[in-house]
Design a protein around this motif. Sequence first.
Motif, PDB file in Angstrom:
ATOM      1  N   SER A 189      18.123  17.780  65.017  1.00 50.60           N
ATOM      2  CA  SER A 189      19.158  18.078  64.033  1.00 50.60           C
ATOM      3  C   SER A 189      20.525  18.042  64.726  1.00 50.60           C
ATOM      4  N   TYR A 190      21.466  17.343  64.111  1.00 49.14           N
ATOM      5  CA  TYR A 190      22.826  17.232  64.640  1.00 49.14           C
ATOM      6  C   TYR A 190      23.801  17.856  63.653  1.00 49.14           C
ATOM      7  N   ASP A 191      24.780  18.595  64.157  1.00 51.66           N
ATOM      8  CA  ASP A 191      25.844  19.143  63.326  1.00 51.66           C
ATOM      9  C   ASP A 191      26.859  18.018  63.096  1.00 51.66           C
ATOM     10  N   GLN A 192      26.681  17.302  61.992  1.00 51.44           N
ATOM     11  CA  GLN A 192      27.482  16.095  61.760  1.00 51.44           C
ATOM     12  C   GLN A 192      28.981  16.393  61.685  1.00 51.44           C
ATOM     13  N   TYR A 193      29.364  17.559  61.231  1.00 49.02           N
ATOM     14  CA  TYR A 193      30.791  17.876  61.129  1.00 49.02           C
ATOM     15  C   TYR A 193      31.431  18.048  62.494  1.00 49.02           C
TER      16      TYR A 193
ATOM     17  N   ASN B  88      32.406  14.496  63.940  1.00 54.83           N
ATOM     18  CA  ASN B  88      33.419  13.662  63.272  1.00 54.83           C
ATOM     19  C   ASN B  88      34.623  13.456  64.181  1.00 54.83           C
TER      20      ASN B  88
END
Length: 182
Positions: free
Chosen positions: A158-162, A165
């Motif tokens: 799982s990656y913290d997409q925010y 950015n």
Amino acid sequence: RKRKEYEKKDLSTLLPACVSSWETHSNSSLKHKYFFDYYPYGTYKDNASDSMWNTWRIVWHFKNDPDKNVTSFEHRSALMTVTQLVENALRSAFGAKTEYLTLVCLTASTQRKTELRYKDFAEQLCKNLNMNNAYPHIKVIEGGSAKHDGGDGSRRVSYDQYFFNGKYVVLFDDVRTTGHSL
């Protein structure tokens, strides 16, 4: 201040230029740098040179696998060695521009192994180079079995997409073989 403004404006050109002399892996266009030739232990253990044994020990001790009876001293020693090698390479390539980089350590087969292997490394390296640390923003949510243990290396991550950015990322892996994990 003007230098900072110029750098931020042109990072997409400046940062790749910093690693233009690095090698390109045969499986991708990603630039990379490695520090040791790592030979498969099972294949070469009976005819290994002192250099091969030293490399294996550094890698094994850096990985900090509790099943391999790595002592705290051995892990700390390997951690210092690897951190210094990577720090010197990044400082040499990017200079003060390391502050614009985000360190991403490729995950191990489980979250626990990822933590044992990379948490201290990422914290120390990012502190030393004023880099962003992505370690807290990546989690192994379903572990798998390591390839070198006969598994397929698969796991769910799982990656913290925010968090990612607009970030410029430097990937780190402990062993370079096929380049598939990159």
